[in-house]
Scaffold this active site. Structure first.
Site, PDB file in Angstrom:
ATOM      1  N   ASN A   1       0.870  -1.182   0.000  1.00 15.10           N
ATOM      2  CA  ASN A   1       0.000   0.000   0.000  1.00 15.10           C
ATOM      3  C   ASN A   1       0.903   1.228   0.000  1.00 15.10           C
ATOM      4  O   ASN A   1       1.468   1.589   1.030  1.00 15.10           O
ATOM      5  CB  ASN A   1      -0.892  -0.013   1.250  1.00 15.10           C
ATOM      6  CG  ASN A   1      -1.706   1.267   1.376  1.00 15.10           C
ATOM      7  OD1 ASN A   1      -1.832   2.025   0.415  1.00 15.10           O
ATOM      8  ND2 ASN A   1      -2.245   1.508   2.568  1.00 15.10           N
TER       9      ASN A   1
ATOM     10  N   GLU B   1      -6.923   4.796   7.884  1.00 12.25           N
ATOM     11  CA  GLU B   1      -6.740   6.211   7.517  1.00 12.25           C
ATOM     12  C   GLU B   1      -8.000   6.764   6.863  1.00 12.25           C
ATOM     13  O   GLU B   1      -8.341   7.937   7.029  1.00 12.25           O
ATOM     14  CB  GLU B   1      -5.504   6.356   6.609  1.00 12.25           C
ATOM     15  CG  GLU B   1      -4.221   6.188   7.415  1.00 12.25           C
ATOM     16  CD  GLU B   1      -3.015   5.719   6.628  1.00 12.25           C
ATOM     17  OE1 GLU B   1      -3.037   5.760   5.388  1.00 12.25           O
ATOM     18  OE2 GLU B   1      -2.037   5.298   7.277  1.00 12.25           O
TER      19      GLU B   1
ATOM     20  N   SER C   1       3.430  -1.487  10.576  1.00 19.27           N
ATOM     21  CA  SER C   1       4.878  -1.390  10.782  1.00 19.27           C
ATOM     22  C   SER C   1       5.612  -2.704  10.543  1.00 19.27           C
ATOM     23  O   SER C   1       6.550  -3.041  11.269  1.00 19.27           O
ATOM     24  CB  SER C   1       5.170  -0.837  12.187  1.00 19.27           C
ATOM     25  OG  SER C   1       4.620   0.463  12.318  1.00 19.27           O
TER      26      SER C   1
ATOM     27  N   HIS D   1      -9.668   1.052   5.189  1.00 21.78           N
ATOM     28  CA  HIS D   1      -8.364   1.327   5.807  1.00 21.78           C
ATOM     29  C   HIS D   1      -8.555   2.325   6.950  1.00 21.78           C
ATOM     30  O   HIS D   1      -9.378   3.238   6.853  1.00 21.78           O
ATOM     31  CB  HIS D   1      -7.399   1.901   4.759  1.00 21.78           C
ATOM     32  CG  HIS D   1      -5.979   1.941   5.245  1.00 21.78           C
ATOM     33  ND1 HIS D   1      -5.528   2.923   6.096  1.00 21.78           N
ATOM     34  CD2 HIS D   1      -4.928   1.112   5.028  1.00 21.78           C
ATOM     35  CE1 HIS D   1      -4.248   2.693   6.368  1.00 21.78           C
ATOM     36  NE2 HIS D   1      -3.861   1.599   5.731  1.00 21.78           N
TER      37      HIS D   1
ATOM     38  N   LYS E   1       0.043   4.209  -0.294  1.00 23.85           N
ATOM     39  CA  LYS E   1      -0.650   5.405   0.203  1.00 23.85           C
ATOM     40  C   LYS E   1      -0.428   6.558  -0.792  1.00 23.85           C
ATOM     41  O   LYS E   1      -0.351   6.315  -1.986  1.00 23.85           O
ATOM     42  CB  LYS E   1      -0.182   5.768   1.614  1.00 23.85           C
ATOM     43  CG  LYS E   1      -0.125   4.554   2.534  1.00 23.85           C
ATOM     44  CD  LYS E   1       0.007   4.934   3.961  1.00 23.85           C
ATOM     45  CE  LYS E   1       0.291   3.697   4.799  1.00 23.85           C
ATOM     46  NZ  LYS E   1      -0.002   3.866   6.188  1.00 23.85           N
TER      47      LYS E   1
ATOM     48  N   GLY F   1       2.150   2.805  10.660  1.00 26.07           N
ATOM     49  CA  GLY F   1       3.052   3.928  10.415  1.00 26.07           C
ATOM     50  C   GLY F   1       3.728   4.461  11.660  1.00 26.07           C
ATOM     51  O   GLY F   1       4.263   5.572  11.656  1.00 26.07           O
TER      52      GLY F   1
ATOM     53  N   GLU G   1      -5.311  -4.704  11.130  1.00 26.03           N
ATOM     54  CA  GLU G   1      -4.364  -3.590  11.249  1.00 26.03           C
ATOM     55  C   GLU G   1      -4.671  -2.783  12.500  1.00 26.03           C
ATOM     56  O   GLU G   1      -5.501  -1.868  12.475  1.00 26.03           O
ATOM     57  CB  GLU G   1      -4.493  -2.675  10.027  1.00 26.03           C
ATOM     58  CG  GLU G   1      -4.165  -3.356   8.720  1.00 26.03           C
ATOM     59  CD  GLU G   1      -3.543  -2.376   7.730  1.00 26.03           C
ATOM     60  OE1 GLU G   1      -2.445  -2.676   7.259  1.00 26.03           O
ATOM     61  OE2 GLU G   1      -4.132  -1.329   7.464  1.00 26.03           O
TER      62      GLU G   1
HETATM   63  C1  PEP Z   1      -0.923   0.340   6.042  1.00 25.69           C
HETATM   64  O1  PEP Z   1      -0.967   1.427   5.515  1.00 25.69           O
HETATM   65  O2  PEP Z   1      -1.831  -0.481   5.796  1.00 25.69           O
HETATM   66  C2  PEP Z   1       0.186   0.004   6.929  1.00 25.69           C
HETATM   67  C3  PEP Z   1       0.171  -1.135   7.545  1.00 25.69           C
HETATM   68  O3  PEP Z   1       1.176   0.938   7.034  1.00 25.69           O
HETATM   69  P1  PEP Z   1       2.634   0.730   7.732  1.00 25.69           P
HETATM   70  O4  PEP Z   1       3.183  -0.578   7.201  1.00 25.69           O
HETATM   71  O5  PEP Z   1       3.428   1.909   7.284  1.00 25.69           O
HETATM   72  O6  PEP Z   1       2.417   0.671   9.194  1.00 25.69           O
END
Ligand code: PEP
Length: 248
Positions: free
Chosen positions: A10, A95, A210, A93, A12, A170, A164
């Site tokens: 992803n 976000e 992460s 997601h 983003k 992040g 998640e």
């Molecule tokens: C994500 O955007 O789904 C995500 C898991 O981001 P990150 O790996 O940067 O934590």
């Protein structure tokens, strides 16, 4: 039941610093025997990424509209994603949920439209830090899954779930392998309660938050995870390939 395994990038609202084509060329060298690869670039780059990737590496939208078509300025429909060659779409997601205020109803509609379009949805669920600290993880995840339980699921092919935890996205703070294994158990219990039966054991559950090549072995060691949704580390082809290789 044999579940498919996936590692999903992803991007983003970012592009790989090394460049789109060099990134794709590096990923094209991957061995897909242990997990499929899916790449979710920002909308305007979907066709360019599709054109450069090997045929058996898929592309995904990071989001889609909760309406089929019409006067929804700035939105991109599931059918438009399909036209770019995308075969997957991320819905719900965190976000989108937290920054853009997408509630469970919107997420459920997106899920239904993805399914009716033939896209494989990657449905994201996850708890806040406050929910984890107050012991409400199972309840929050069950509520998110119940909100998406709907007739459309009866006609769905595969639905991928991405667990998640919001506090891990992040932040550089990943959930541990044992934490994820325990939570995957709770997710499967909720699927058994609210979703058609075949999803209970049949839905792949990915972890996101992460993930890096350094923590992937702890996360896979427990054997309950079917892959990863990777944000930050997916922008670096070597790191992303390293996470994919860690699925072995
Ligand atoms: C994500 O955007 O789904 C995500 C898991 O981001 P990150 O790996 O940067 O934590």
């Amino acid at each position: 039941m044999m579940r498919h395994r996936y590692v999903i990038a992803n991007w983003k609202m970012n592009l790989p610093p090394e460049g789109i084509e060099p990134w794709a060329d590096a990923i094209n060298g991957a061995d897909l025997a242990t997990a499929a690869l899916v790449v979710a670039p920002p909308f305007p780059y979907l066709e360019r990424v599709r054109a450069r990737l090997r045929d058996d590496i898929a592309t995904a939208g990071q989001n889609c509209a909760d309406q089929e078509k019409g006067a929804y300025t700035g939105e991109v429909s599931a059918a438009m994603l399909w036209e770019t060659g995308a075969r997957f779409v991320i819905v719900g997601h965190s976000e989108r949920r937290s920054i853009y205020g997408e509630g469970d109803g919107i997420v459920a509609r997106k899920l239904a439209l993805a399914i009716s379009t033939g896209l494989t949805p990657v449905l994201c669920i996850g708890e806040s830090l406050r929910a984890r600290d107050s012991g409400k993880v199972a309840t929050v995840l069950a509520d998110q899954l119940r909100a998406c339980a709907q007739p459309a699921l009866e006609s769905a092919g595969e639905v991928i779930l991405a667990y998640e935890p919001v506090w891990a996205i992040g932040t550089g703070r990943n959930a541990t392998g044992s934490m994820v294994a325990e939570t995957v158990g709770r997710i499967r219990e909720a699927l058994a309660r609210f979703w058609p039966e075949r999803f209970t054991t049949g839905a792949p559950i990915l972890y996101g938050g992460s993930v890096t090549p350094d923590n992937v072995s702890d996360l896979v060691a427990h054997g309950t995870i079917d892959g990863f949704l990777v944000g930050g580390a997916s922008l670096d082809s070597a790191k992303f390939a390293g996470i994919h290789a860690g699925m072995r």
